[in-house]
Structures are given as C-alpha cells and as structure tokens.
Design a protein around this motif. Structure first.
Motif, mmCIF file in Angstrom:
data_model
loop_
_atom_site.group_PDB
_atom_site.id
_atom_site.type_symbol
_atom_site.label_atom_id
_atom_site.label_comp_id
_atom_site.label_asym_id
_atom_site.label_seq_id
_atom_site.Cartn_x
_atom_site.Cartn_y
_atom_site.Cartn_z
ATOM 1 N N ARG A 1 53.245 36.929 46.069
ATOM 2 C CA ARG A 1 53.191 38.271 45.415
ATOM 3 C C ARG A 1 52.804 38.237 44.066
ATOM 4 O O ARG A 1 51.975 39.126 43.611
ATOM 5 N N GLU A 2 53.191 37.331 43.451
ATOM 6 C CA GLU A 2 52.752 37.273 41.970
ATOM 7 C C GLU A 2 51.267 37.025 41.795
ATOM 8 O O GLU A 2 50.587 37.521 40.630
ATOM 9 N N ALA A 3 50.870 35.990 42.613
ATOM 10 C CA ALA A 3 49.326 36.004 42.626
ATOM 11 C C ALA A 3 48.481 37.279 43.011
ATOM 12 O O ALA A 3 47.390 37.398 42.344
ATOM 13 N N ALA A 4 48.926 38.106 43.815
ATOM 14 C CA ALA A 4 48.502 39.221 44.389
ATOM 15 C C ALA A 4 48.517 40.398 43.166
ATOM 16 O O ALA A 4 47.669 41.217 43.042
ATOM 17 N N ALA A 5 49.736 40.150 42.063
ATOM 18 C CA ALA A 5 49.536 41.224 41.237
ATOM 19 C C ALA A 5 48.730 41.425 40.088
ATOM 20 O O ALA A 5 48.498 42.321 39.510
ATOM 21 N N GLY A 6 47.750 40.469 39.906
ATOM 22 C CA GLY A 6 46.658 40.348 39.076
ATOM 23 C C GLY A 6 45.555 41.621 39.650
ATOM 24 O O GLY A 6 44.868 42.172 38.972
ATOM 25 N N TRP A 7 45.444 41.735 40.909
ATOM 26 C CA TRP A 7 44.591 42.689 41.698
ATOM 27 C C TRP A 7 45.415 44.254 41.796
ATOM 28 O O TRP A 7 44.894 45.192 42.489
ATOM 29 N N ARG A 8 46.596 44.341 41.539
ATOM 30 C CA ARG A 8 47.219 45.481 41.535
ATOM 31 C C ARG A 8 46.697 46.718 41.070
ATOM 32 O O ARG A 8 47.021 47.651 41.734
ATOM 33 N N TRP A 9 46.150 46.483 39.998
ATOM 34 C CA TRP A 9 45.306 47.787 39.280
ATOM 35 C C TRP A 9 44.591 48.268 40.199
ATOM 36 O O TRP A 9 44.284 49.494 40.031
ATOM 37 N N LEU A 10 44.062 47.793 41.356
ATOM 38 C CA LEU A 10 43.041 48.393 42.101
ATOM 39 C C LEU A 10 43.711 49.375 43.043
ATOM 40 O O LEU A 10 43.017 50.253 43.305
ATOM 41 N N ALA A 11 44.914 49.042 43.107
ATOM 42 C CA ALA A 11 45.671 50.280 44.139
ATOM 43 C C ALA A 11 45.966 51.462 43.267
ATOM 44 O O ALA A 11 46.181 52.627 43.929
ATOM 45 N N LEU B 1 43.724 53.170 41.439
ATOM 46 C CA LEU B 1 42.426 53.662 41.413
ATOM 47 C C LEU B 1 42.288 54.304 42.650
ATOM 48 O O LEU B 1 42.660 54.487 43.867
ATOM 49 N N SER B 2 41.270 55.705 42.460
ATOM 50 C CA SER B 2 41.115 56.471 43.595
ATOM 51 C C SER B 2 40.077 55.738 44.776
ATOM 52 O O SER B 2 39.438 54.713 44.240
ATOM 53 N N PRO B 3 40.132 56.093 45.777
ATOM 54 C CA PRO B 3 39.182 55.496 46.931
ATOM 55 C C PRO B 3 37.733 55.628 46.494
ATOM 56 O O PRO B 3 36.827 54.722 46.505
ATOM 57 N N ALA B 4 37.579 56.675 45.833
ATOM 58 C CA ALA B 4 35.760 56.860 45.513
ATOM 59 C C ALA B 4 35.781 56.086 44.333
ATOM 60 O O ALA B 4 34.687 55.231 44.320
ATOM 61 N N LEU B 5 36.338 55.928 43.486
ATOM 62 C CA LEU B 5 36.180 54.958 42.283
ATOM 63 C C LEU B 5 36.305 53.205 42.810
ATOM 64 O O LEU B 5 35.283 52.862 42.364
ATOM 65 N N ARG B 6 36.974 53.090 43.855
ATOM 66 C CA ARG B 6 37.002 51.715 44.260
ATOM 67 C C ARG B 6 35.655 51.368 44.915
ATOM 68 O O ARG B 6 35.303 50.386 44.787
ATOM 69 N N THR B 7 35.232 52.354 45.608
ATOM 70 C CA THR B 7 34.026 52.223 46.684
ATOM 71 C C THR B 7 32.844 52.168 45.410
ATOM 72 O O THR B 7 31.871 51.190 45.726
ATOM 73 N N SER B 8 32.894 53.132 44.509
ATOM 74 C CA SER B 8 31.644 52.927 43.494
ATOM 75 C C SER B 8 31.727 51.585 42.713
ATOM 76 O O SER B 8 30.709 50.993 42.217
ATOM 77 N N LEU B 9 32.911 50.909 42.469
ATOM 78 C CA LEU B 9 33.220 49.722 41.626
ATOM 79 C C LEU B 9 32.707 48.737 42.738
ATOM 80 O O LEU B 9 32.033 47.784 42.255
ATOM 81 N N ALA B 10 32.872 48.787 43.845
ATOM 82 C CA ALA B 10 32.485 47.748 44.996
ATOM 83 C C ALA B 10 30.703 47.785 44.916
ATOM 84 O O ALA B 10 30.190 46.755 45.019
ATOM 85 N N SER B 11 30.141 48.966 45.036
ATOM 86 C CA SER B 11 28.847 49.079 44.944
ATOM 87 C C SER B 11 28.374 48.512 43.872
ATOM 88 O O SER B 11 27.221 47.890 43.818
#
Length: 155
Positions: free
Chosen positions: A43-53, A55-65
């Motif tokens: 759980r601590e290793a995954a905490a580094g990516w917790r900030w993605l949760a 973000l809005s879905p549109a922003l996550r999609t644009s970030l991935a693009s």
C-alpha cells in the motif's frame, strides 16, 4: 401427438438438507479475509501514485495521451535521420543497362506498364524507340487503327 407438459404432474425430488458449517467457521472468517489483503508495504508503494485518483477522468485521459504522444515524439527524434544515399547511384547503375534489355524486361516480367507511362517516356526522349522498334510508319498506323478506342482524345 405429444401430450402437453404439466409441471404439477411431476413430483418434486426431495432436496438434501444443508449441512451445518464447521464449528467456529464464522469466528475465524474475518481473520482469513484480512490475511488475504495486501500488506502495508504494498500500500505504501502504491501511495506514490495516489495523486492520480484525485484528478478528474478527463484530465487523467489527457495526461495519458500526452505521455503516449511524448514517447512517440521522443523515439522519433532520438532515432535520428536515415543516412542520405546519393540519387546518382541508382541512375548510374540503370544507365549501364542497355535499353533493349530494359524494354525486354518490362515486356516479359509481368510489370504493369501502361500507355501513360510510355507516353511520358517518349515525350521526354522522342528518339527512345528508334533503337528497338523497327517498323514502318504504315505498319504503325495499321496497328494503331486496330486498337479499340472509346475516347476521342486518342484518335
């Protein structure tokens, strides 16, 4: 004719009684489920990516693009330009081949040579056919007249 099917006419089979759970099963069940959960280190290793949760879905999609397109652009620019080959190398090797041999190859190899291709060649070099085409003007006119043509521009 088949008789109609009536469910009430068929007796039901007796169901077997359910057996009792083992003694203390429900007392130990929460501990077994908790043991299967990921440990705190995971759980601590995954905490580094917790900030993605957050973000809005549109922003996550644009970030991935942007990440995918950036990777493509980086690989394109880092691959470098291909080495330039002088264009004279291919034309010099073709100039060494006799014209009669080239024409023979084009006529027998199954290559798709159309009339428009030949018209461009003869327009660029009017005396091109003199080396391999030995026909009188009357023979050529007879051969051309025998060709079917529906377009008035070829007449």
């Amino acid at each position: 004719m088949k008789p109609t099917f009536k469910l009430d006419a068929h007796p039901r089979r007796p169901r077997p009684l359910l057996s009792e759970p083992p003694a203390g099963y429900f007392d130990h069940l929460p501990m077994q489920i908790m043991a299967r959960l990921p440990q705190a280190e995971a759980r601590e290793a995954a905490a580094g990516w917790r900030w993605l949760a957050f973000l809005s879905p549109a922003l996550r999609t644009s970030l991935a693009s942007v990440a995918v397109l950036g990777g493509f652009a980086a690989s394109f620019f880092l691959s470098g330009t291909p080495p330039l080959v002088p264009a004279t190398a291919s034309t010099a090797s073709l100039d060494a081949v006799p014209r009669t041999e080239l024409v023979g190859y084009l006529l027998t190899s199954g290559a798709r040579v159309e009339n428009s291709d030949l018209a461009i060649l003869t327009a660029a070099n009017p005396g091109l056919a003199n080396g391999f085409l030995h026909a009188s003007e009357d023979e050529l006119n007879d051969a051309l007249d025998a060709q079917p043509s529906e377009d008035a521009t070829y007449l």
